[in-house]
Scaffold this motif. Sequence first.
Motif, mmCIF file in Angstrom:
data_model
loop_
_atom_site.group_PDB
_atom_site.id
_atom_site.type_symbol
_atom_site.label_atom_id
_atom_site.label_comp_id
_atom_site.label_asym_id
_atom_site.label_seq_id
_atom_site.Cartn_x
_atom_site.Cartn_y
_atom_site.Cartn_z
ATOM 1 N N LYS B 69 11.858 19.193 23.260
ATOM 2 C CA LYS B 69 12.125 18.916 21.849
ATOM 3 C C LYS B 69 11.362 17.687 21.353
ATOM 4 C CE LYS B 69 16.077 18.866 18.847
ATOM 5 N NZ LYS B 69 17.512 19.075 18.715
ATOM 6 N N ALA B 169 19.300 25.489 13.536
ATOM 7 C CA ALA B 169 19.432 24.392 14.502
ATOM 8 C C ALA B 169 20.755 23.656 14.308
ATOM 9 C CB ALA B 169 18.252 23.425 14.372
ATOM 10 N N LEU B 173 23.750 23.257 17.003
ATOM 11 C CA LEU B 173 24.382 21.990 17.395
ATOM 12 C C LEU B 173 25.902 22.100 17.293
ATOM 13 C CD1 LEU B 173 24.129 19.034 18.220
ATOM 14 C CD2 LEU B 173 23.866 18.440 15.796
ATOM 15 N N HIS B 194 18.228 25.147 18.209
ATOM 16 C CA HIS B 194 18.483 23.710 18.299
ATOM 17 C C HIS B 194 17.763 23.078 19.492
ATOM 18 C CE1 HIS B 194 20.552 19.876 18.022
ATOM 19 N NE2 HIS B 194 20.789 19.956 19.320
ATOM 20 N N TRP B 264 24.747 23.762 6.250
ATOM 21 C CA TRP B 264 23.809 23.669 7.376
ATOM 22 C C TRP B 264 22.366 23.905 6.915
ATOM 23 C CZ3 TRP B 264 27.504 27.172 10.658
ATOM 24 C CH2 TRP B 264 28.463 26.364 11.295
ATOM 25 N N GLU B 270 15.987 19.410 11.752
ATOM 26 C CA GLU B 270 15.539 19.895 13.053
ATOM 27 C C GLU B 270 15.277 21.388 13.111
ATOM 28 O OE1 GLU B 270 16.980 16.635 16.056
ATOM 29 O OE2 GLU B 270 18.502 18.204 15.848
ATOM 30 N N ASP B 271 15.158 22.042 11.931
ATOM 31 C CA ASP B 271 14.752 23.440 11.983
ATOM 32 C C ASP B 271 13.260 23.562 12.288
ATOM 33 O OD1 ASP B 271 17.078 25.017 11.547
ATOM 34 O OD2 ASP B 271 17.117 24.318 9.475
#
Lengths: 331, 331
Positions: B69, B169, B173, B194, B264, B270-271
């Motif tokens: 990541k 993502a 989470l 994620h 969301w 973080e997509d």
Amino acid sequence: LGDSLTEERIIAIIREMLPVAPPGVALGAGDDAAVFDFASESVILTTDAVFEGIHFSRRTCSMSDIGWKAMASSVSDIAAMGGEPACALLSIAFGEPPDERDLRNLMAGAIEMSAGCHCPIIGGDICASTSGLSLTVTVTGIPHPGGPVLRSGAVAGDIIGVTGTLGDAAGGLYVLESGSDDLRSRYGDLVEAHLRPRPLLAAGQALAGARASAMVDISDGLGRDLAHICEESGTGCELRARDVPVGDELRALAAEAKVDPLRWALGGGEDYQLAFTVQPDIFEEVAVALAERGVQAARIGMITPASGGMRLTGADGRQTDVKGLGYDHFL
Amino acid sequence: LGDSLTEERIIAIIREMLPVAPPGVALGAGDDAAVFDFASESVILTTDAVFEGIHFSRRTCSMSDIGWKAMASSVSDIAAMGGEPACALLSIAFGEPPDERDLRNLMAGAIEMSAGCHCPIIGGDICASTSGLSLTVTVTGIPHPGGPVLRSGAVAGDIIGVTGTLGDAAGGLYVLESGSDDLRSRYGDLVEAHLRPRPLLAAGQALAGARASAMVDISDGLGRDLAHICEESGTGCELRARDVPVGDELRALAAEAKVDPLRWALGGGEDYQLAFTVQPDIFEEVAVALAERGVQAARIGMITPASGGMRLTGADGRQTDVKGLGYDHFL
């Protein structure tokens, strides 16, 4: 903890895992910096991080010192390749949101250092951390037309030289940690050497131009950094302690502190002087080229075959292993 | 704490302090990445840090996920410029000396991601920190022949598009933090989104080729990242919540968790999807170019004059300010 790794072993495992020579990679892990061949340009790339509580303390360093030093430590890796800096990226993590004054001082130190080296900060990243302040500086540079000076080029018979005097930064740290204003006023140059190191860019370029066979900047201590040259070159070395250049101010502080100044000169890091190797017949020529740039050079030993190990002959004639001198993050 | 700064204000102060347009700097701070003009080559440069306890938790991420990541998040900035990755530097700080298995897993994740993007790790730095694990990844890249796609090129009247589906993502989470093995087995794709984001390099290059006017990767949440485009372009925007693409799996999880999936999709970061702007008459052509690369594109709104502000029209017809949606490290 029985299974935890030393810094040396961590680096060895990482190097073993990285693919061998992917396209474009002129020089990968194992030197002061990497070199990547873009379609029509070779670029030197290096990154270095400093963490509060490990590399610096807010008790002894001002915010602007921290910014300066983080930048200087990465630029010094370009000097150690004989290159010319191009641009920098600065990544900052704050343990707590900074106030404006601290932020401005931190940036002023980093910008002052980068401007002095013609290495503008062109981007970066800001984030929060759960611990203290940390800075990661990436610097790019252009190799000398004669090519970068690597750690791996030393040959048995080469002279080992160093620039300037060693141990000044370690002496400066001793002064700062003592908390004594009296020491600080009398040993200002040592404190300056610790807080405001100046990467030896002109000296590094002169050494590249003079075809030094190997070069490294002294960031972890002379012993450890010379060991890098020997390991990458597949050689040994022989150092003479009495030839290691120690300045008058450091000698005076050492006498007062009842410390052997060689302990600082051999083991203390962060001097950001350059250690280099050259063929014996050109050492004098190299020393003159450096002197013309205001930098003194001292001859401190010789590269030997690997079988000879890495030996230091002390002032008392006793021999010790060079590798033990210096700093491992995980020891 | 009354004097402490927000992330936005920190960045504003730093940008104000940096020298304006030093030689060679084609693009400085303020975009996903910087661009430096070496003598005969333009290079994209970007750096991104991830810290344990801020960006990831060892409870929900394996070491190899963390390595993957960290690398993906920096490579995504190259995608957001429409560029092609060249090489990477990886700086790792360990809160405690790692054991060999953890180190190998961390590196395996980073190397797998970098190899898949043809972006070899060519160097870096290892050190200790007083807190947890952190990784700083610097990535370089080559701009698209048509030039990099900046944040600053949007014009009133442009269509705003996004790739893929948003919020996956953030849903992943939620699943990981729930600790529920049942949720994890049923919502594996969200967890994968994620833990293992895939930078949209081919899509970014296609958008550069199709002359998208502005582009950003969605790392801080759609609202916040679109605000970057509007601020740099000097425009406003108008989004329609019902046009924001939400996947079936996320919709199912949201129903089960009794959460509005738009929370969301709009606020979760973080997509690493791409948000872009294009002239209205070429949106369809762009959508086709993306579809050919297996990427869907959705039209979610329009760029407006700055005077219109940044507005989101909710499913209920109510309007809210886009800027409030997303993540500030210091708020």
